[in-house]
Structure formats: C-alpha cells, structure tokens
Design a protein around this motif. Structure first.
Motif, PDB file in Angstrom:
ATOM      1  N   GLU A  83       0.850  -1.191   0.000  1.00 52.87           N
ATOM      2  CA  GLU A  83       0.000   0.000   0.000  1.00 52.87           C
ATOM      3  C   GLU A  83       0.884   1.238   0.000  1.00 52.87           C
ATOM      4  O   GLU A  83       1.974   1.234   0.585  1.00 52.87           O
ATOM      5  CB  GLU A  83      -0.885   0.050   1.246  1.00 52.87           C
ATOM      6  CG  GLU A  83      -2.013  -0.960   1.253  1.00 52.87           C
ATOM      7  CD  GLU A  83      -2.929  -0.761   2.453  1.00 52.87           C
ATOM      8  OE1 GLU A  83      -4.049  -1.269   2.416  1.00 52.87           O
ATOM      9  OE2 GLU A  83      -2.505  -0.110   3.436  1.00 52.87           O
ATOM     10  N   ARG A 155      -4.572   6.568  -2.294  1.00 47.05           N
ATOM     11  CA  ARG A 155      -4.050   5.320  -1.749  1.00 47.05           C
ATOM     12  C   ARG A 155      -4.041   4.288  -2.873  1.00 47.05           C
ATOM     13  O   ARG A 155      -5.062   4.042  -3.514  1.00 47.05           O
ATOM     14  CB  ARG A 155      -4.922   4.799  -0.606  1.00 47.05           C
ATOM     15  CG  ARG A 155      -4.460   3.441  -0.071  1.00 47.05           C
ATOM     16  CD  ARG A 155      -5.315   2.993   1.111  1.00 47.05           C
ATOM     17  NE  ARG A 155      -6.677   2.703   0.718  1.00 47.05           N
ATOM     18  CZ  ARG A 155      -7.168   1.480   0.537  1.00 47.05           C
ATOM     19  NH1 ARG A 155      -6.391   0.439   0.655  1.00 47.05           N
ATOM     20  NH2 ARG A 155      -8.426   1.310   0.213  1.00 47.05           N
ATOM     21  N   THR A 157      -2.826   0.251  -4.027  1.00 43.68           N
ATOM     22  CA  THR A 157      -2.587  -1.052  -3.413  1.00 43.68           C
ATOM     23  C   THR A 157      -2.392  -2.102  -4.487  1.00 43.68           C
ATOM     24  O   THR A 157      -3.082  -2.079  -5.507  1.00 43.68           O
ATOM     25  CB  THR A 157      -3.790  -1.480  -2.535  1.00 43.68           C
ATOM     26  OG1 THR A 157      -4.165  -0.413  -1.672  1.00 43.68           O
ATOM     27  CG2 THR A 157      -3.468  -2.709  -1.707  1.00 43.68           C
ATOM     28  N   PHE A 168      -5.473  -1.724  -6.887  1.00 42.73           N
ATOM     29  CA  PHE A 168      -6.574  -0.871  -6.452  1.00 42.73           C
ATOM     30  C   PHE A 168      -6.106   0.573  -6.319  1.00 42.73           C
ATOM     31  O   PHE A 168      -4.942   0.834  -6.006  1.00 42.73           O
ATOM     32  CB  PHE A 168      -7.095  -1.324  -5.079  1.00 42.73           C
ATOM     33  CG  PHE A 168      -7.549  -2.755  -5.007  1.00 42.73           C
ATOM     34  CD1 PHE A 168      -8.895  -3.070  -5.104  1.00 42.73           C
ATOM     35  CD2 PHE A 168      -6.639  -3.783  -4.833  1.00 42.73           C
ATOM     36  CE1 PHE A 168      -9.323  -4.386  -5.030  1.00 42.73           C
ATOM     37  CE2 PHE A 168      -7.051  -5.111  -4.752  1.00 42.73           C
ATOM     38  CZ  PHE A 168      -8.394  -5.405  -4.861  1.00 42.73           C
ATOM     39  N   ASP A 170      -7.637   3.804  -4.078  1.00 43.47           N
ATOM     40  CA  ASP A 170      -8.652   4.161  -3.073  1.00 43.47           C
ATOM     41  C   ASP A 170      -9.638   3.014  -2.844  1.00 43.47           C
ATOM     42  O   ASP A 170     -10.849   3.240  -2.694  1.00 43.47           O
ATOM     43  CB  ASP A 170      -9.392   5.432  -3.467  1.00 43.47           C
ATOM     44  CG  ASP A 170      -8.525   6.678  -3.321  1.00 43.47           C
ATOM     45  OD1 ASP A 170      -7.560   6.642  -2.532  1.00 43.47           O
ATOM     46  OD2 ASP A 170      -8.799   7.673  -4.000  1.00 43.47           O
ATOM     47  N   GLY A 171      -9.142   1.786  -2.834  1.00 42.35           N
ATOM     48  CA  GLY A 171      -9.976   0.624  -2.567  1.00 42.35           C
ATOM     49  C   GLY A 171     -10.808   0.152  -3.732  1.00 42.35           C
ATOM     50  O   GLY A 171     -11.540  -0.829  -3.601  1.00 42.35           O
ATOM     51  N   TRP A 216      -6.979  -7.723   1.301  1.00 43.61           N
ATOM     52  CA  TRP A 216      -7.783  -7.057   0.282  1.00 43.61           C
ATOM     53  C   TRP A 216      -8.378  -5.781   0.851  1.00 43.61           C
ATOM     54  O   TRP A 216      -8.787  -5.759   2.019  1.00 43.61           O
ATOM     55  CB  TRP A 216      -8.889  -7.995  -0.217  1.00 43.61           C
ATOM     56  CG  TRP A 216      -8.318  -9.289  -0.695  1.00 43.61           C
ATOM     57  CD1 TRP A 216      -8.317 -10.479  -0.038  1.00 43.61           C
ATOM     58  CD2 TRP A 216      -7.608  -9.515  -1.928  1.00 43.61           C
ATOM     59  NE1 TRP A 216      -7.649 -11.430  -0.781  1.00 43.61           N
ATOM     60  CE2 TRP A 216      -7.212 -10.867  -1.933  1.00 43.61           C
ATOM     61  CE3 TRP A 216      -7.272  -8.695  -3.012  1.00 43.61           C
ATOM     62  CZ2 TRP A 216      -6.497 -11.430  -2.985  1.00 43.61           C
ATOM     63  CZ3 TRP A 216      -6.556  -9.250  -4.055  1.00 43.61           C
ATOM     64  CH2 TRP A 216      -6.175 -10.589  -4.049  1.00 43.61           C
ATOM     65  N   PRO A 217      -8.416  -4.690   0.107  1.00 46.95           N
ATOM     66  CA  PRO A 217      -8.965  -3.430   0.620  1.00 46.95           C
ATOM     67  C   PRO A 217     -10.345  -3.615   1.235  1.00 46.95           C
ATOM     68  O   PRO A 217     -11.214  -4.283   0.679  1.00 46.95           O
ATOM     69  CB  PRO A 217      -9.033  -2.549  -0.638  1.00 46.95           C
ATOM     70  CG  PRO A 217      -7.902  -3.040  -1.481  1.00 46.95           C
ATOM     71  CD  PRO A 217      -7.895  -4.540  -1.270  1.00 46.95           C
ATOM     72  N   GLY A 218     -10.526  -3.045   2.441  1.00 42.52           N
ATOM     73  CA  GLY A 218     -11.784  -3.169   3.155  1.00 42.52           C
ATOM     74  C   GLY A 218     -11.856  -4.365   4.068  1.00 42.52           C
ATOM     75  O   GLY A 218     -12.776  -4.481   4.873  1.00 42.52           O
ATOM     76  N   GLN A 224     -12.858   1.236   3.872  1.00 45.09           N
ATOM     77  CA  GLN A 224     -12.042   1.334   2.667  1.00 45.09           C
ATOM     78  C   GLN A 224     -10.910   2.343   2.835  1.00 45.09           C
ATOM     79  O   GLN A 224     -10.292   2.709   1.866  1.00 45.09           O
ATOM     80  CB  GLN A 224     -12.934   1.744   1.489  1.00 45.09           C
ATOM     81  CG  GLN A 224     -13.991   0.723   1.125  1.00 45.09           C
ATOM     82  CD  GLN A 224     -13.421  -0.458   0.375  1.00 45.09           C
ATOM     83  OE1 GLN A 224     -12.437  -0.317  -0.331  1.00 45.09           O
ATOM     84  NE2 GLN A 224     -14.030  -1.612   0.526  1.00 45.09           N
ATOM     85  N   GLY A 226      -7.366   4.324   3.740  1.00 45.06           N
ATOM     86  CA  GLY A 226      -5.978   4.019   3.412  1.00 45.06           C
ATOM     87  C   GLY A 226      -5.158   3.764   4.654  1.00 45.06           C
ATOM     88  O   GLY A 226      -5.666   3.753   5.783  1.00 45.06           O
ATOM     89  N   GLY A 231      -9.370   7.718   2.189  1.00 45.60           N
ATOM     90  CA  GLY A 231     -10.303   6.864   1.465  1.00 45.60           C
ATOM     91  C   GLY A 231     -10.662   7.471   0.145  1.00 45.60           C
ATOM     92  O   GLY A 231     -10.137   8.507  -0.256  1.00 45.60           O
TER      93      GLY A 231
END
Length: 235
Positions: A83, A155, A157, A168, A170-171, A216-218, A224, A226, A231
C-alpha cells in the motif's frame, strides 16, 4: 486487537514455519530523507520534503530525484500486499515510483525478479500500472480507461495471495489476473525511479506499507480507508 497485530499473525499462519514467523508488516513513512525503515538510503538528486494531509512527504522532481534502500521488504513472502500514499504531479508519460528487486539472478527471468508500481500520465490524469515477475510468472495490471486527476493524494494497493493478483486505487479495483507466484529473495528497493535510473517519478510519496500476506482493501478495520485513514475521494 490492533491492525498491526492482526496482520503479523495472519502472515505467520499463512506462510508457516520459523522463517514465516520472522516476516512482519513493514511501514516506511517518508517524512524524512536521512532514514527510511531504519536504513540510511542512498539519495539521488535532491528530493525534498513536501506537505501532505498527514505531515511531511518525500517529493521528487521527475528528473533525477530518488531514494535507494538496501532491503527488499517482502523477501520470502508467499503472498503480499503493498500500500502507498502517493500524489502524482504530471510529467513524462511513463514513471516508475517503486521498484523492489531481488539481488540474485534467476535463470530465464529477463530483467530480474521484481515487484513494481508505475503510473502512466495521460493528459490531466494518470492511471496505475502494477507488475510482478519471477521464475515461471509475470503479470502486468493496467487499466488505461481508469484515470485519476493529477495533483491529488491517493491510496494505491497491489495484492497477491499466491494466485490472484490485483491492483486498487482508493480501494477500487483497477485490474486483476491469475499468477503462479513464488517468493522472491533478498534485494533492494528504489523509490522514485527504476532500478536502472530511468523513468523518474514526478510527485510525492508519504507512506509505503509492505505486508507478507494478502490483505484485500476493506478487509481490515471494516472500511475502505488508506494506511493513514485516506479513502476514496480524499484530498
């Protein structure tokens, strides 16, 4: 249980064995240039500190600024998450801002075993490019249609669970694919440029987080946001 404790335990369980137990989440906050993650980096050019919503961040001019760290923070991990909090500011089309490289050569792996993040600048926006390569695997994740404005903090990832590899912003999923990932060996990290000192990054980086497992994001903390709480839609 705090987030760091959850992640460290999950990583050890997923990988198994004494070597896995030594793997831990690594956080590099780029709020000073003389020390990164306990290391004294080699400084190329004249990167500076810039403001961010969370404090100082390392800023790169897109010409000759970079930081070289003598560590591959995900060496030995059978799955991983990277991230980062970044602010792309334009410049040349192709820019590599994070490059993790294994030192030892793997036969048949052209260009070396590595993990990396890039951006592509397109007009007033940019899109993400993530890539991993090693013995028996190579996969690029890119989605040119998913543009993000320049000059804003995001953010980003990338996650690999050993089979699924995804990127990703921002998620929000940008691209994904299947890969037969194998752990990488010890090596180095370049921040702000390719390891061979081309494709310089123009922008700022506040934070780099390396986790030796797929997150995984979230999936952690129930939101969600960062690594520092940023976010989707945040400045």
């Amino acid at each position: 249980m705090r987030r760091r404790e959850v992640l460290a335990g999950a990583g050890a369980a997923a990988l198994g064995g004494p070597a896995a137990a030594r793997l831990r989440e690594t956080l590099w906050t780029l709020d000073r240039l003389e020390r990164i993650g306990g290391h004294a980096p080699q400084v190329l050019g004249a990167p500076k500190l810039s403001d961010s919503p969370w404090g100082p961040a390392a800023a790169f001019d897109g010409e000759d600024d970079a930081l070289l760290v003598p560590e591959h923070p995900l060496a030995g991990a059978g799955a991983f998450t990277i991230e980062a909090l970044i602010r792309p500011d334009g410049g040349r089309i192709e820019q590599r801002w994070l490059h993790l490289a294994q030192d030892a050569e793997d036969p048949g792996v052209s260009g070396g075993t590595r993990m990396l993040f890039e951006i592509r600048v397109a007009g007033a926006g940019w899109y993400l490019d993530a890539f991993i390569k090693g013995p028996g695997y190579a996969l690029t994740l890119v989605a040119p249609e998913k543009l993000h404005p320049l000059g804003e903090w995001r953010r980003v990832t990338q996650v690999c669970d050993g089979r699924r590899y995804a990127a990703f912003v921002d998620g929000v999923l940008q691209a994904q694919g299947q890969v037969d990932f194998k752990p990488q060996g010890p090596g180095r990290t370049s921040i702000g440029v390719r390891m061979n000192r081309v494709d310089w990054f123009r922008g700022a980086i506040r934070e780099l987080r390396f986790m030796p497992q797929a997150v995984w994001p979230g999936a952690v903390d129930g939101h969600q946001g960062g690594p520092s709480g940023v976010g989707a839609g945040s400045p």
